[in-house]
Write a protein that holds these residues in place. Structure first.
Motif, PDB file in Angstrom:
ATOM      1  N   PRO A 159       0.849  -1.200   0.000  1.00  0.00           N
ATOM      2  CA  PRO A 159       0.000   0.000   0.000  1.00  0.00           C
ATOM      3  C   PRO A 159       0.884   1.249   0.000  1.00  0.00           C
ATOM      4  N   ASN A 160       0.663   2.141  -0.934  1.00  0.00           N
ATOM      5  CA  ASN A 160       1.527   3.305  -1.068  1.00  0.00           C
ATOM      6  C   ASN A 160       0.732   4.604  -1.061  1.00  0.00           C
ATOM      7  N   TYR A 161       1.302   5.599  -0.398  1.00  0.00           N
ATOM      8  CA  TYR A 161       0.789   6.967  -0.519  1.00  0.00           C
ATOM      9  C   TYR A 161       1.950   7.941  -0.384  1.00  0.00           C
ATOM     10  N   ASN A 162       2.325   8.559  -1.489  1.00  0.00           N
ATOM     11  CA  ASN A 162       3.372   9.576  -1.522  1.00  0.00           C
ATOM     12  C   ASN A 162       4.717   9.109  -0.978  1.00  0.00           C
ATOM     13  N   HIS A 163       5.040   7.840  -1.223  1.00  0.00           N
ATOM     14  CA  HIS A 163       6.340   7.326  -0.817  1.00  0.00           C
ATOM     15  C   HIS A 163       7.221   7.048  -2.036  1.00  0.00           C
ATOM     16  N   GLY A 164       7.054   7.876  -3.067  1.00  0.00           N
ATOM     17  CA  GLY A 164       7.833   7.683  -4.278  1.00  0.00           C
ATOM     18  C   GLY A 164       9.327   7.641  -4.022  1.00  0.00           C
ATOM     19  N   ARG A 165       9.776   8.407  -3.038  1.00  0.00           N
ATOM     20  CA  ARG A 165      11.200   8.458  -2.709  1.00  0.00           C
ATOM     21  C   ARG A 165      11.747   7.093  -2.301  1.00  0.00           C
ATOM     22  N   TYR A 166      10.892   6.273  -1.670  1.00  0.00           N
ATOM     23  CA  TYR A 166      11.336   4.985  -1.138  1.00  0.00           C
ATOM     24  C   TYR A 166      10.811   3.784  -1.920  1.00  0.00           C
ATOM     25  N   LEU A 167       9.874   4.020  -2.808  1.00  0.00           N
ATOM     26  CA  LEU A 167       9.110   2.938  -3.427  1.00  0.00           C
ATOM     27  C   LEU A 167       9.970   1.990  -4.263  1.00  0.00           C
ATOM     28  N   GLY A 168      10.937   2.523  -4.976  1.00  0.00           N
ATOM     29  CA  GLY A 168      11.798   1.658  -5.781  1.00  0.00           C
ATOM     30  C   GLY A 168      12.560   0.668  -4.925  1.00  0.00           C
ATOM     31  N   GLN A 169      13.139   1.136  -3.830  1.00  0.00           N
ATOM     32  CA  GLN A 169      13.877   0.254  -2.927  1.00  0.00           C
ATOM     33  C   GLN A 169      12.938  -0.780  -2.294  1.00  0.00           C
ATOM     34  N   ARG A 170      11.734  -0.340  -1.933  1.00  0.00           N
ATOM     35  CA  ARG A 170      10.750  -1.262  -1.362  1.00  0.00           C
ATOM     36  C   ARG A 170      10.439  -2.400  -2.325  1.00  0.00           C
ATOM     37  N   LEU A 171      10.085  -2.051  -3.557  1.00  0.00           N
ATOM     38  CA  LEU A 171       9.686  -3.062  -4.534  1.00  0.00           C
ATOM     39  C   LEU A 171      10.850  -3.965  -4.918  1.00  0.00           C
ATOM     40  N   GLU A 172      12.027  -3.410  -5.075  1.00  0.00           N
ATOM     41  CA  GLU A 172      13.181  -4.239  -5.412  1.00  0.00           C
ATOM     42  C   GLU A 172      13.462  -5.253  -4.306  1.00  0.00           C
ATOM     43  N   SER A 173      13.307  -4.846  -3.049  1.00  0.00           N
ATOM     44  CA  SER A 173      13.550  -5.791  -1.947  1.00  0.00           C
ATOM     45  C   SER A 173      12.498  -6.892  -1.908  1.00  0.00           C
ATOM     46  N   VAL A 174      11.287  -6.599  -2.405  1.00  0.00           N
ATOM     47  CA  VAL A 174      10.241  -7.625  -2.511  1.00  0.00           C
ATOM     48  C   VAL A 174      10.580  -8.601  -3.633  1.00  0.00           C
TER      49      VAL A 174
END
Length: 321
Positions: free
Chosen positions: A9-24
């Motif tokens: 679930p995302n809301y305005n976390h574009g700054r961190y989203l790439g790292q989050r998804l890559e770790s998944v």
């Protein structure tokens, strides 16, 4: 091996989203799907999410046209689209090691009565720096319990630890059974800050908990974190903690009630301290202006009318000067 649904679930976390998804997507465990939910972000989140649209693990991407107002409502929307026996809520500003899912799944399968499997977290700042183990948060309750792996009956975990604080401080470190979620009260969805705590209690009423003391999760704390305690946010958090205390009083044995009532009284005292003297005087003059999920009488009884009049006298004295 069971199939896992990973909900991001995302809301305005574009700054961190790439790292989050890559770790998944780098997980050593392979039997999972990813459901990405965006709650009407206004930053670059959509652009980042679209890069993963054709990823073989991504089963759903859902964009809200209007913000839902609650990440916990988003969790349910993700579950409604999921196929997994187990659910991992991978918060969009956190990240993890490649072995997190593998560890949590194996723990979950270690006992047929397990409904919640989780691991220790390391807390990091906005830049992913300044690691510290989250035992700092749980040590005031017990300095030994979270130092080693364990399995415990869910109700025991509630009665021993979760009645005092949210001892499972980050959803990104948790894997839970889908069936247990749908047997839980949906009351947590209306909360903004403590909904995860309420949900863990509801899940653990149904089965066991298992814990890995190795930190495979990185919990990012920043200015928008729900643990940021400006006055209004702190007031809201106290209201939700009192709702949880009320819920615990209704579900735990009568022998636990004295400590639960003591906690409720302590929370009420803290809650009263968030109101200014001017507000209390206003409530005295016109009780209809008091807005809270807790009765006006309980508030005033805890605050004490005598203290309120003392404040009023001080305020009027200042006005004269």
């Amino acid at each position: 091996m069971p199939f896992v649904s990973v909900i991001v679930p995302n809301y305005n976390h574009g700054r961190y989203l790439g790292q989050r998804l890559e770790s998944v997507f780098q997980q050593s465990f392979e039997d999972y799907e990813v459901i990405i939910l965006d709650d009407a972000s206004t930053d670059e989140s959509k652009e980042i999410i679209e890069r993963y649209r054709n990823h073989p693990k991504v089963s759903h991407i859902v964009y809200n046209t209007q913000n839902s107002g609650s990440t916990f409502r988003q969790w349910r929307r993700g579950l409604e689209r999921s196929k997994g026996e187990w659910i991992w809520i991978a918060e969009s500003d956190d990240y993890c090691t490649a072995d997190l899912l593998n560890v949590l799944v194996k723990q979950g399968l270690s006992n047929e009565d397990v409904v919640l499997s989780y691991c220790q977290s390391n807390e990091v700042n906005e830049n992913g720096e300044g690691w510290r183990n989250m035992t700092w948060f749980t040590d005031p309750v017990d300095k030994e319990h979270w130092r080693n792996d364990y399995c415990n009956e869910g109700r025991n975990e509630i009665q021993q630890y979760l009645w005092q604080l949210n001892a499972i401080p980050n959803a990104s470190a948790v894997l839970f059974k889908r069936t247990a979620y749908y047997n839980a009260s949906p009351a947590f969805e209306s909360m903004k800050m403590c909904g995860d705590w309420f949900l863990w209690i509801e899940l653990l009423r149904q089965g066991n908990i298992v814990f890995c003391a190795t930190a495979h999760n990185f919990f990012r704390c920043h200015a928008n974190s729900t643990r940021t305690h400006e006055t209004e946010r702190w007031k809201k958090r106290l209201e939700e903690e009192m709702l949880i205390a009320q819920h615990l009083i209704s579900i735990l044995p009568a022998t636990d009630r004295p400590k639960l009532h003591a906690r409720m009284n302590s929370l009420l005292r803290s809650y009263c301290s968030t109101f200014s003297g001017k507000e209390v005087v206003q409530f005295l003059r016109n009780p209809a202006t008091y807005e809270s999920p807790f009765p006006y009488a309980a508030f005033m009884r805890t605050f004490s009318v005598r203290s309120a009049y003392k404040i009023a006298k001080t305020l009027f004295a200042r006005k004269k000067n």
